[in-house]
Motif scaffolding. Structure first.
Motif, PDB file in Angstrom:
ATOM      1  N   PHE A  41       0.838  -1.187   0.000  1.00 44.17           N
ATOM      2  CA  PHE A  41       0.000   0.000   0.000  1.00 44.17           C
ATOM      3  C   PHE A  41       0.877   1.241   0.000  1.00 44.17           C
ATOM      4  N   GLY A  42       0.416   2.286  -0.650  1.00 44.22           N
ATOM      5  CA  GLY A  42       1.170   3.526  -0.628  1.00 44.22           C
ATOM      6  C   GLY A  42       0.448   4.624  -1.364  1.00 44.22           C
ATOM      7  N   GLU A  43       1.208   5.678  -1.653  1.00 45.42           N
ATOM      8  CA  GLU A  43       0.678   6.819  -2.379  1.00 45.42           C
ATOM      9  C   GLU A  43       1.765   7.377  -3.282  1.00 45.42           C
ATOM     10  N   ASP A  44       1.358   7.945  -4.393  1.00 44.60           N
ATOM     11  CA  ASP A  44       2.289   8.553  -5.349  1.00 44.60           C
ATOM     12  C   ASP A  44       3.424   7.609  -5.748  1.00 44.60           C
ATOM     13  N   GLY A  45       3.124   6.312  -5.842  1.00 41.27           N
ATOM     14  CA  GLY A  45       4.118   5.335  -6.254  1.00 41.27           C
ATOM     15  C   GLY A  45       5.079   4.886  -5.172  1.00 41.27           C
ATOM     16  N   HIS A  46       4.954   5.405  -3.957  1.00 42.61           N
ATOM     17  CA  HIS A  46       5.866   5.048  -2.862  1.00 42.61           C
ATOM     18  C   HIS A  46       5.158   4.108  -1.894  1.00 42.61           C
ATOM     19  N   VAL A  47       5.718   2.913  -1.697  1.00 42.46           N
ATOM     20  CA  VAL A  47       5.158   1.947  -0.762  1.00 42.46           C
ATOM     21  C   VAL A  47       5.404   2.426   0.666  1.00 42.46           C
ATOM     22  N   TYR A  97      12.739  -3.179  -7.024  1.00 43.11           N
ATOM     23  CA  TYR A  97      12.006  -2.250  -6.155  1.00 43.11           C
ATOM     24  C   TYR A  97      12.069  -0.821  -6.667  1.00 43.11           C
ATOM     25  N   GLY A  98      12.948  -0.542  -7.594  1.00 46.01           N
ATOM     26  CA  GLY A  98      13.086   0.801  -8.138  1.00 46.01           C
ATOM     27  C   GLY A  98      14.479   0.996  -8.697  1.00 46.01           C
ATOM     28  N   GLN A  99      14.614   1.879  -9.657  1.00 43.64           N
ATOM     29  CA  GLN A  99      15.885   2.080 -10.358  1.00 43.64           C
ATOM     30  C   GLN A  99      17.035   2.415  -9.415  1.00 43.64           C
ATOM     31  N   ASP A 100      16.807   3.269  -8.436  1.00 40.31           N
ATOM     32  CA  ASP A 100      17.872   3.701  -7.522  1.00 40.31           C
ATOM     33  C   ASP A 100      17.712   3.122  -6.121  1.00 40.31           C
ATOM     34  N   TYR A 101      16.931   2.058  -5.980  1.00 44.94           N
ATOM     35  CA  TYR A 101      16.665   1.457  -4.664  1.00 44.94           C
ATOM     36  C   TYR A 101      17.914   0.707  -4.204  1.00 44.94           C
ATOM     37  N   TYR A 102      18.617   1.274  -3.236  1.00 46.88           N
ATOM     38  CA  TYR A 102      19.865   0.712  -2.716  1.00 46.88           C
ATOM     39  C   TYR A 102      19.619   0.372  -1.254  1.00 46.88           C
ATOM     40  N   ALA A 103      19.737  -0.900  -0.900  1.00 48.21           N
ATOM     41  CA  ALA A 103      19.342  -1.327   0.437  1.00 48.21           C
ATOM     42  C   ALA A 103      20.235  -2.431   0.974  1.00 48.21           C
ATOM     43  N   ALA A 104      20.124  -2.628   2.279  1.00 44.64           N
ATOM     44  CA  ALA A 104      20.766  -3.745   2.970  1.00 44.64           C
ATOM     45  C   ALA A 104      19.792  -4.234   4.043  1.00 44.64           C
TER      46      ALA A 104
END
Length: 123
Positions: A41-47, A97-104
């Motif tokens: 769920f989210g808004e404006d494309g952001h979960v 999860y997205g072009q610039d989604y950088y996570a750990a």
């Protein structure tokens, strides 16, 4: 750091999905992605929130903290491992999860999945 998003398991996915669809509609928060046993769920494309019915033992939560940059994501991962966390996905891009989604990701001492994420391109 503010939260980026939160996720947790539910006992009855369809009942919970219907509840959140109705409860979050007045806040302009709706389903952005959905599969048979989970919804984001989210808004404006952001979960902002995801729920799911686990295949195995449930009860664990997922919390993602927004990191200021990719170096902070790497530092989070190293510090969490040093503090006794277990690796659940080292620092890196997650293009699904997205072009610039950088996570750990790390598993905390109680089995919860803790994430640090930076959504900005590396400069």
């Amino acid at each position: 750091m503010p939260f980026d998003h939160v996720g947790f398991n539910v006992r009855n996915f369809l009942r919970s999905r219907d509840f959140y669809v109705q409860a979050l509609a007045p806040l302009d928060i709706g389903i952005l992605h959905e599969r048979d046993d989970w919804a984001a769920f989210g808004e404006d494309g952001h979960v902002l929130l995801w729920i799911g019915e686990p295949a195995g033992p449930g009860g664990r939560i997922h919390v993602a903290f927004a990191a200021r940059d990719r170096a902070a994501v790497r530092a989070f991962h190293a510090a969490a491992l040093e503090a006794g966390g277990r690796d659940n996905g080292g620092p890196g891009l997650r293009p699904g999860y997205g072009q610039d989604y950088y996570a750990a990701y790390v598993i905390d001492p109680d089995g919860h999945n803790i994430e640090a994420v930076c959504r900005r391109a590396e400069t």
